[in-house]
Design a protein around this motif. Structure first.
Motif, PDB file in Angstrom:
ATOM      1  N   GLN A  64       0.958  -1.285   0.049  1.00 27.57           N
ATOM      2  CA  GLN A  64      -0.096   0.018   0.086  1.00 27.57           C
ATOM      3  C   GLN A  64       0.736   1.249   0.089  1.00 27.57           C
ATOM      4  OE1 GLN A  64      -2.581  -0.680   3.471  1.00 27.57           O
ATOM      5  NE2 GLN A  64      -3.988  -1.819   2.146  1.00 27.57           N
ATOM      6  N   LYS A  65       1.828   0.966   0.680  1.00 29.36           N
ATOM      7  CA  LYS A  65       2.880   2.209   0.889  1.00 29.36           C
ATOM      8  C   LYS A  65       3.534   2.418  -0.576  1.00 29.36           C
ATOM      9  CE  LYS A  65       6.651   4.239   3.517  1.00 29.36           C
ATOM     10  NZ  LYS A  65       7.473   4.166   2.536  1.00 29.36           N
ATOM     11  N   MET A  66       3.913   1.431  -1.365  1.00 34.12           N
ATOM     12  CA  MET A  66       4.554   1.527  -2.396  1.00 34.12           C
ATOM     13  C   MET A  66       3.670   2.188  -3.490  1.00 34.12           C
ATOM     14  SD  MET A  66       6.519  -1.911  -2.440  1.00 34.12           S
ATOM     15  CE  MET A  66       7.036  -2.111  -4.248  1.00 34.12           C
ATOM     16  N   THR A  67       2.479   1.845  -3.653  1.00 35.74           N
ATOM     17  CA  THR A  67       1.272   2.351  -4.486  1.00 35.74           C
ATOM     18  C   THR A  67       1.081   3.893  -4.164  1.00 35.74           C
ATOM     19  OG1 THR A  67       0.253   0.411  -3.962  1.00 35.74           O
ATOM     20  CG2 THR A  67      -0.705   1.721  -5.387  1.00 35.74           C
ATOM     21  N   ARG A  68       1.207   4.273  -2.855  1.00 31.47           N
ATOM     22  CA  ARG A  68       0.764   5.414  -2.390  1.00 31.47           C
ATOM     23  C   ARG A  68       1.868   6.388  -2.955  1.00 31.47           C
ATOM     24  NH1 ARG A  68      -1.043   4.209   2.823  1.00 31.47           N
ATOM     25  NH2 ARG A  68       0.969   4.574   3.393  1.00 31.47           N
ATOM     26  N   ASP A  69       3.151   5.836  -2.701  1.00 31.78           N
ATOM     27  CA  ASP A  69       4.277   6.757  -3.123  1.00 31.78           C
ATOM     28  C   ASP A  69       4.366   6.814  -4.727  1.00 31.78           C
ATOM     29  OD1 ASP A  69       5.207   6.795  -0.579  1.00 31.78           O
ATOM     30  OD2 ASP A  69       6.687   5.342  -0.745  1.00 31.78           O
ATOM     31  N   ASP A  70       4.032   5.692  -5.579  1.00 34.43           N
ATOM     32  CA  ASP A  70       4.019   5.903  -6.810  1.00 34.43           C
ATOM     33  C   ASP A  70       2.791   6.821  -7.360  1.00 34.43           C
ATOM     34  OD1 ASP A  70       5.806   4.069  -7.293  1.00 34.43           O
ATOM     35  OD2 ASP A  70       4.613   2.455  -8.127  1.00 34.43           O
ATOM     36  N   ASN A  71       1.703   6.906  -6.632  1.00 33.43           N
ATOM     37  CA  ASN A  71       0.585   7.711  -7.012  1.00 33.43           C
ATOM     38  C   ASN A  71       1.159   9.251  -6.864  1.00 33.43           C
ATOM     39  OD1 ASN A  71      -1.075   5.966  -7.763  1.00 33.43           O
ATOM     40  ND2 ASN A  71      -2.273   5.747  -5.745  1.00 33.43           N
ATOM     41  N   MET A  72       1.797   9.387  -5.748  1.00 33.54           N
ATOM     42  CA  MET A  72       2.146  10.852  -5.285  1.00 33.54           C
ATOM     43  C   MET A  72       3.295  11.355  -6.354  1.00 33.54           C
ATOM     44  SD  MET A  72       2.101  10.744  -1.442  1.00 33.54           S
ATOM     45  CE  MET A  72       3.016  12.304  -0.976  1.00 33.54           C
ATOM     46  N   LYS A  73       4.073  10.333  -6.731  1.00 35.99           N
ATOM     47  CA  LYS A  73       5.145  10.638  -7.681  1.00 35.99           C
ATOM     48  C   LYS A  73       4.635  11.041  -9.131  1.00 35.99           C
ATOM     49  CE  LYS A  73       8.435   8.055  -9.790  1.00 35.99           C
ATOM     50  NZ  LYS A  73       9.256   6.852  -9.757  1.00 35.99           N
ATOM     51  N   TYR A  74       3.800  10.141  -9.556  1.00 37.07           N
ATOM     52  CA  TYR A  74       3.175  10.509 -10.845  1.00 37.07           C
ATOM     53  C   TYR A  74       2.056  11.615 -10.955  1.00 37.07           C
ATOM     54  CZ  TYR A  74       5.327   6.221 -12.437  1.00 37.07           C
ATOM     55  OH  TYR A  74       6.295   5.393 -12.605  1.00 37.07           O
ATOM     56  N   ASP A  75       1.494  11.918  -9.890  1.00 39.48           N
ATOM     57  CA  ASP A  75       0.696  13.002  -9.698  1.00 39.48           C
ATOM     58  C   ASP A  75       1.703  14.406  -9.982  1.00 39.48           C
ATOM     59  OD1 ASP A  75      -1.698  13.988  -9.098  1.00 39.48           O
ATOM     60  OD2 ASP A  75      -1.233  14.545  -7.106  1.00 39.48           O
ATOM     61  N   ASP A  76       2.758  14.234  -9.116  1.00 39.30           N
ATOM     62  CA  ASP A  76       3.739  15.397  -9.259  1.00 39.30           C
ATOM     63  C   ASP A  76       4.147  15.679 -10.604  1.00 39.30           C
ATOM     64  OD1 ASP A  76       3.564  15.925  -6.488  1.00 39.30           O
ATOM     65  OD2 ASP A  76       5.425  15.154  -5.936  1.00 39.30           O
ATOM     66  N   ILE A  77       4.564  14.458 -11.547  1.00 45.25           N
ATOM     67  CA  ILE A  77       4.998  14.567 -12.608  1.00 45.25           C
ATOM     68  C   ILE A  77       3.955  15.178 -13.615  1.00 45.25           C
ATOM     69  CG2 ILE A  77       5.597  13.122 -14.617  1.00 45.25           C
ATOM     70  CD1 ILE A  77       6.896  11.498 -12.817  1.00 45.25           C
ATOM     71  N   SER A  78       2.717  14.614 -13.533  1.00 39.16           N
ATOM     72  CA  SER A  78       1.525  15.112 -14.379  1.00 39.16           C
ATOM     73  C   SER A  78       1.032  16.693 -14.274  1.00 39.16           C
ATOM     74  CB  SER A  78       0.266  14.417 -14.304  1.00 39.16           C
ATOM     75  OG  SER A  78      -0.112  14.150 -12.831  1.00 39.16           O
ATOM     76  N   LYS A  79       1.409  17.133 -12.980  1.00 42.70           N
ATOM     77  CA  LYS A  79       1.315  18.405 -12.622  1.00 42.70           C
ATOM     78  C   LYS A  79       2.210  19.229 -13.347  1.00 42.70           C
ATOM     79  CE  LYS A  79      -1.264  18.482  -8.222  1.00 42.70           C
ATOM     80  NZ  LYS A  79      -1.099  18.184  -6.936  1.00 42.70           N
ATOM     81  N   GLY A  80       3.337  18.761 -13.277  1.00 45.24           N
ATOM     82  CA  GLY A  80       4.695  19.774 -13.969  1.00 45.24           C
ATOM     83  C   GLY A  80       4.545  19.603 -15.392  1.00 45.24           C
ATOM     84  N   MET A  81       3.856  18.982 -16.031  1.00 46.07           N
ATOM     85  CA  MET A  81       3.452  18.597 -17.541  1.00 46.07           C
ATOM     86  C   MET A  81       2.484  19.608 -18.035  1.00 46.07           C
ATOM     87  SD  MET A  81       3.756  14.725 -18.040  1.00 46.07           S
ATOM     88  CE  MET A  81       3.316  14.579 -19.846  1.00 46.07           C
ATOM     89  N   LEU A  82       1.732  20.057 -16.816  1.00 49.72           N
ATOM     90  CA  LEU A  82       0.452  21.085 -17.328  1.00 49.72           C
ATOM     91  C   LEU A  82       0.858  22.571 -17.589  1.00 49.72           C
ATOM     92  CD1 LEU A  82      -2.477  19.529 -15.337  1.00 49.72           C
ATOM     93  CD2 LEU A  82      -2.325  19.666 -18.007  1.00 49.72           C
TER      94      LEU A  82
END
Lengths: 184, 151
Positions: free
Chosen positions: B133-151
């Motif tokens: 669960q922790k790994m999934t949470r970390d992944d989600n946060m990471k990809y969330d940051d990346i997608s925000k940076g792309m916008l």
């Protein structure tokens, strides 16, 4: 009568061992108890007239699987701790499943009856044909090696596949550990 | 329904009941315990109980193990054959195969446990779930940051 007595004693010991396995927390003790369970079940197989099954169970269940489990414990160094969740739901599930299974056995023929469906179809045929067909005194060997030889061939294929699977999973274990710098 | 409480019926079916008690003990270990090695042991108990149940179907009261007497020339003694009653050999054969297949699957399961310990450093089911669960949470946060940076 003596049969019923031995069966009852063996059953009591089996159930006690199983309950001890449920209660016990140390894994080494649990593995040893499962070995004891296998030996007791081998004794029960002897009273059920299945001598071949008995010595296979004693060799495989009490011998090889115990060694494998001890090996796993040595490789994983597990620290057992109390489970945090409630045992109530598993207990309910187990009780419902057990009740359904017991309901299923109510229609079965009585234990040891001669006119049960299993006793009037294929089994007697093997017993009567083995002396003239194969001339081997042990009927179990005759069926295993000859009448149902392809079953045994398939079994060998399964064991081979499992062996390859274990080798693939465990090969490179030492190398990966060396890479990680973990002491063995 | 009355026949279920007669002594004869109970005496003929008590074995099945006891096998099922053993089976359910094994199932309880599989469902309740979180340690993976203990789960495998519970599976083994379940398996052996099923084997005993299956072999008991072949048992004949007053029967003996299906091994024939031999004469002096090491052939099956066909005259002595008729004197005994033999249990059904077919369940024994099927269970012999099943025992060997069972040890194969057990060893594969144990090997998988060793690999799990390597990846997660634990063999406790609840801890593995937490780590995942922790790994999934970390992944989600990471990809969330990346997608925000792309916008």
């Amino acid at each position: 009568m003596i049969d019923t007595f031995t069966n009852t004693v063996l059953f009591t010991m089996l159930v006690l061992t199983a309950l001890a396995i449920v209660r016990m927390e140390r894994l080494f003790a649990v593995v040893m108890l499962s070995s004891v369970f296998s030996l007791l079940s081998a004794l029960l197989f002897v009273t059920l007239d299945a001598v071949d099954v008995a010595f296979t169970e004693a060799a495989v269940g009490a011998g090889i699987s115990t060694v494998l489990m001890l090996g796993t414990i040595a490789l994983t160094k597990p620290a057992v701790k109390k489970s945090r969740h409630n045992a109530f739901v598993p207990l309910i599930v187990v009780c419902i499943t057990g009740a359904a299974l017991i309901y299923g056995t109510l229609d079965m023929p009585a234990f040891g009856s001669l006119d049960a469906p299993a006793q009037i179809h294929v089994g007697p045929d093997y017993l009567s044909r083995t002396p003239s067909d194969i001339d081997v005194p042990n009927v179990v060997t005759a069926i295993l090696g000859s009448y149902r030889g392809f079953d045994t061939l398939g079994e060998t294929a399964v064991v081979f596949t499992a062996g390859i699977g274990v080798l693939l999973l465990l090969s490179g274990l030492r190398r990966r550990r060396d890479d990680d710098g973990e002491d063995i | 329904m009355n026949k279920f409480f007669e002594f004869e019926f109970l005496a003929g079916h008590i074995h099945y009941l006891l096998f099922i008690v053993l089976m359910m003990t094994g199932l309880f270990i599989v469902v309740d315990k979180t340690n993976l090695v203990k789960k495998i042991i519970g599976l083994n108990i379940f398996q052996v109980s099923v084997f005993m149940f299956y072999v008991s179907i072949g048992k004949v009261t007053g029967g003996t193990a299906p091994i024939f007497p031999m004469d002096s020339n090491y052939h099956v003694d066909k005259d002595a054959l008729q004197e005994n009653l033999y249990s059904n050999p077919l369940p024994h054969v099927l269970i012999l195969t099943a025992i060997v297949v069972g040890i194969a699957t057990t060893s594969l399961g144990l090997a998988l446990i060793v690999r799990i310990r390597e990846s997660f450093n634990t063999i406790d089911e609840e801890e593995i779930l937490e780590i995942e669960q922790k790994m999934t949470r970390d992944d989600n946060m990471k990809y969330d940051d990346i997608s925000k940076g792309m916008l």
